[in-house]
Design a protein around this motif. Structure first.
Motif, mmCIF file in Angstrom:
data_model
loop_
_atom_site.group_PDB
_atom_site.id
_atom_site.type_symbol
_atom_site.label_atom_id
_atom_site.label_comp_id
_atom_site.label_asym_id
_atom_site.label_seq_id
_atom_site.Cartn_x
_atom_site.Cartn_y
_atom_site.Cartn_z
ATOM 1 N N LEU A 147 0.845 -1.189 0.000
ATOM 2 C CA LEU A 147 0.000 0.000 0.000
ATOM 3 C C LEU A 147 0.885 1.246 0.000
ATOM 4 O O LEU A 147 1.875 1.315 0.723
ATOM 5 N N THR A 149 2.116 4.845 0.906
ATOM 6 C CA THR A 149 2.024 5.732 2.072
ATOM 7 C C THR A 149 2.133 7.198 1.662
ATOM 8 O O THR A 149 2.342 8.061 2.520
ATOM 9 N N VAL A 349 -9.179 0.433 -2.719
ATOM 10 C CA VAL A 349 -8.141 0.548 -1.692
ATOM 11 C C VAL A 349 -8.773 0.690 -0.314
ATOM 12 O O VAL A 349 -8.331 0.081 0.671
ATOM 13 N N LYS A 350 -9.846 1.475 -0.240
ATOM 14 C CA LYS A 350 -10.523 1.672 1.042
ATOM 15 C C LYS A 350 -11.106 0.360 1.553
ATOM 16 O O LYS A 350 -10.966 0.012 2.727
ATOM 17 N N CYS A 353 -8.359 -1.930 2.885
ATOM 18 C CA CYS A 353 -7.855 -1.504 4.189
ATOM 19 C C CYS A 353 -8.839 -1.851 5.300
ATOM 20 O O CYS A 353 -8.450 -2.354 6.359
ATOM 21 N N LEU A 357 -8.179 -4.560 8.306
ATOM 22 C CA LEU A 357 -8.239 -4.129 9.706
ATOM 23 C C LEU A 357 -9.479 -4.637 10.425
ATOM 24 O O LEU A 357 -9.645 -4.408 11.618
#
Length: 374
Positions: A147, A149, A349-350, A353, A357
């Motif tokens: 990912l 940064t 991508v969201k 993530c 998590l």
């Protein structure tokens, strides 16, 4: 055949909570999680076509589970009993095996095998294999991810994807990068050619005869490539390649360069060259996001079709084959078709993530913006 109107779904608070738990929980079978997502999107008012596009599944699959939920509610999403001999292990043992696979590691090893799990769980290896297949578990496999940064990730994605989907008028969009340290490799024994019933064979070891660095610029709209090989990969070589680009493109067009964040592209020598040419516009990709630079895909084709299986006794032979591949590309150029919008990329991508998590997604969505930021 008369047109069937998709069933309208109204969820109670309890039903929505249960479906969201199925869709989000890591221990849920992937088939059941997909069905829960289908119903949740249908309850939000999406059509079968929109749901199938969102979840990358067939429209008939969406319609099937939408109708089944409308008639049987949550029980309709569960797998029906199948014919055959009765199971010898109960649901509790299956749940324990799955939980152990997901949350524990065998002593002295990095992952479970059928044999080690069978020994630890007291069941047969065939049973372990059936349970793992049913729940989509493959402990022997491992994939990589990276990912970005970059704090300006979203802005850079919108900017570059906008160039791909809606390039500016009277301008060229060139994806530029280097494939450095390309090795000229010769096998230590003769190649055994392809025969009926026998694949081409080569020795696993090789003799190395030097390296070259390929600088390439891919015309996004036309699919043509400007490429040159240099013995080294420095700012001075990149400066020479920019001269080659300038000589190859019409002088009356703006040129948009998509570059990565290599230090080679940001030296004073390069900045001075660009400052004297205001019709050149640089767009830097996000860090750790080389996938957004389309010339990387062309590098992949070059490696697959001309380099990996090639036999090169010298750097000159390697560069000859690279030039031949560039000429073949330009003889019949075929541009890569970029289909993902910036919003779709950022949403993916969201979701990745949040799933990694194990966080519940927020009800708000990304702003609707096509990403033409240039």
């Amino acid at each position: 055949m008369p047109y069937r109107v998709p069933a309208t779904l109204d969820l109670s608070v309890e039903e929505r909570g249960e479906l969201e738990s199925w869709a989000r929980r890591r221990k849920t079978a992937q088939g059941l999680a997909l069905r829960a997502r289908i119903v949740l999107l249908a309850a939000d008012g999406l059509s079968n076509t929109a749901i199938s596009a969102e979840l990358a599944t067939g429209k008939h699959t969406v319609g099937k589970w939408r109708e089944r939920f409308a008639h049987q509610r949550a029980d309709g999403l569960l797998d029906e009993p199948r014919p055959g001999a009765p199971r010898r292990i109960g649901d509790e043992q299956v749940a324990e095996l799955i939980a152990r696979t997901l949350s524990e590691r065998p002593q002295g090893a990095s992952h479970w095998s059928r044999r080690s799990m069978a020994k630890a769980s007291g069941v047969s290896g065939a049973t372990v294999g059936r349970v793992w297949r049913a729940f989509g578990l493959q402990p022997h496999r491992s994939e990589t991810f990276k990912l970005s940064t970059d704090p300006l990730f979203a802005e850079k994605v919108r900017n570059i994807v906008g160039l791909y989907l809606a390039p500016p008028t009277r301008a060229l969009v060139l994806c530029v990068d280097e494939k450095s340290q390309v090795q000229a490799l010769d096998r230590t024994q003769p190649l055994l050619p392809l025969r009926p019933g026998q694949a081409e064979r080569r020795t696993h070891d090789y003799a190395r005869h030097g390296t070259t660095s390929l600088f390439a610029a891919l015309d996004v709209k036309a699919g043509a490539v400007i490429g040159q090989c240099y013995p080294r990969h420095r700012a001075s070589e990149f400066r020479c390649f920019l001269d080659a680009i300038e000589a190859a493109v019409p002088a009356d067009l703006d040129v948009h360069l998509v570059l990565d964040n290599s230090a080679t592209h940001k030296t004073k020598l390069i900045r001075d060259w660009l400052a004297k040419r205001p019709h050149y516009h640089v767009h830097f990709t996000p860090t750790s996001a080389s996938w957004i630079n389309q010339v990387e895909r062309w590098f992949g084709l070059l490696t697959e079709r001309a380099i990996r299986r090639g036999v090169h006794c010298s750097v000159a032979e390697l560069e000859r084959d690279i030039r031949a591949f560039i000429e073949a590309t330009n003889a019949e150029p075929k541009p890569f078709r970029w289909v993902k919008s910036a919003d779709a990329i950022l949403a993916n991508v969201k979701r990745f993530c949040l799933r990694a998590l194990d966080v519940e997604p927020e009800p708000t969505s990304l702003p609707q913006n096509s990403g033409e930021g240039h």
